[in-house]
Motif scaffolding. Structure first.
Motif, short mmCIF file in Angstrom:
data_model
loop_
_atom_site.label_atom_id
_atom_site.label_comp_id
_atom_site.label_asym_id
_atom_site.label_seq_id
_atom_site.Cartn_x
_atom_site.Cartn_y
_atom_site.Cartn_z
N MET A 234 0.75 -0.94 -0.01
CA MET A 234 0.02 0.00 -0.11
C MET A 234 0.95 1.33 -0.01
SD MET A 234 -2.86 0.81 -0.15
CE MET A 234 -4.72 0.78 0.72
N LYS A 235 1.92 1.28 0.90
CA LYS A 235 2.74 2.40 1.01
C LYS A 235 3.67 2.63 -0.40
CE LYS A 235 3.45 2.25 5.98
NZ LYS A 235 4.32 2.26 7.09
N MET A 236 3.80 1.54 -1.08
CA MET A 236 4.42 1.38 -2.29
C MET A 236 3.78 2.22 -3.33
SD MET A 236 7.28 0.34 -3.41
CE MET A 236 8.09 -0.89 -4.43
N LYS A 237 2.34 2.12 -3.46
CA LYS A 237 1.61 2.65 -4.34
C LYS A 237 1.66 4.25 -4.15
CE LYS A 237 -1.65 -1.03 -5.29
NZ LYS A 237 -3.06 -1.51 -5.12
N TYR A 238 1.32 4.66 -2.99
CA TYR A 238 1.33 5.96 -2.59
C TYR A 238 2.67 6.51 -2.88
CZ TYR A 238 -3.02 5.52 -0.15
OH TYR A 238 -4.22 5.19 0.27
N ALA A 239 4.02 6.07 -2.78
CA ALA A 239 5.23 6.45 -2.89
C ALA A 239 5.37 6.76 -4.61
CB ALA A 239 6.25 5.68 -2.49
N LEU A 240 5.00 5.71 -5.05
CA LEU A 240 5.05 5.65 -6.65
C LEU A 240 3.91 6.87 -7.09
CD1 LEU A 240 5.96 4.35 -9.13
CD2 LEU A 240 3.97 2.90 -9.14
N ALA A 241 2.79 6.95 -6.75
CA ALA A 241 1.99 8.26 -7.04
C ALA A 241 2.86 9.26 -6.70
CB ALA A 241 0.58 7.89 -6.41
N ILE A 242 3.17 9.62 -5.70
CA ILE A 242 3.94 10.92 -5.45
C ILE A 242 5.21 11.14 -6.41
CG2 ILE A 242 5.40 11.89 -3.71
CD1 ILE A 242 3.23 10.86 -1.63
N ALA A 243 5.97 10.06 -6.53
CA ALA A 243 7.15 10.38 -7.69
C ALA A 243 6.56 10.43 -8.76
CB ALA A 243 7.81 8.76 -7.59
N ILE A 244 5.76 10.09 -9.39
CA ILE A 244 5.06 10.37 -10.70
C ILE A 244 4.58 11.92 -10.79
CG2 ILE A 244 3.34 9.81 -12.34
CD1 ILE A 244 3.55 6.92 -11.77
N CYS A 245 3.88 12.19 -9.83
CA CYS A 245 3.34 13.65 -9.57
C CYS A 245 4.50 14.75 -9.86
CB CYS A 245 2.52 13.76 -8.53
SG CYS A 245 0.99 13.06 -8.63
#
Length: 133
Positions: A1-12
């Motif tokens: 779950m944390k991985m998805k948020y980290a990935l989303a933030i990195a893409i943004c």
């Protein structure tokens, strides 16, 4: 779950960083349209204007770039080499203009010259349209 948020933030962050380094200007008046797009690597200008102004735009290109090429000033379509061996692509047809300049392959002086050329063309097309109204 944390991985998805980290990935989303990195893409943004990547998207926002890319948008900050890109400048775009667009002018539209009736049938006249001038678009200038600039990034860290390229300068682009696209314009649509009255066909009667084509020779005036060709004259500005000829004067500003001190062309010594065999391109027809009324029907430019090709890469122009400046005296410092910088290159700029210009395509001019009746009422349409396209300029492409690669900042990575050319000097800062040549970039300043192309940017000045774009400003003069923009002013010429814009002033011509204002006089018609």
């Amino acid at each position: 779950m944390k991985m998805k948020y980290a990935l989303a933030i990195a893409i943004c962050i990547m998207i926002l960083t890319g948008c900050v380094r890109y400048h775009s200007e667009r002018i539209r008046e009736g049938r006249t349209s001038i678009t200038i797009k600039e990034s860290d690597h390229q300068y682009r200008m696209d314009a649509k204007f009255s066909r009667s102004k084509t020779s005036q735009v060709a004259s500005i290109i000829d004067q500003e770039l001190d062309r010594n090429s065999s391109l027809d000033p009324e029907d430019l379509d090709g890469t122009i080499t400046l005296e410092d061996d910088s290159k700029v692509y210009v395509k001019l047809r009746s009422g349409r203009l396209k300029i492409r300049f690669d900042k990575d392959d050319n000097s800062e002086t040549a970039y300043d010259r192309i940017k000045d050329l774009g400003d003069k063309i923009k002013a010429t097309i814009h002033n011509s349209q204002a006089q018609l109204q």
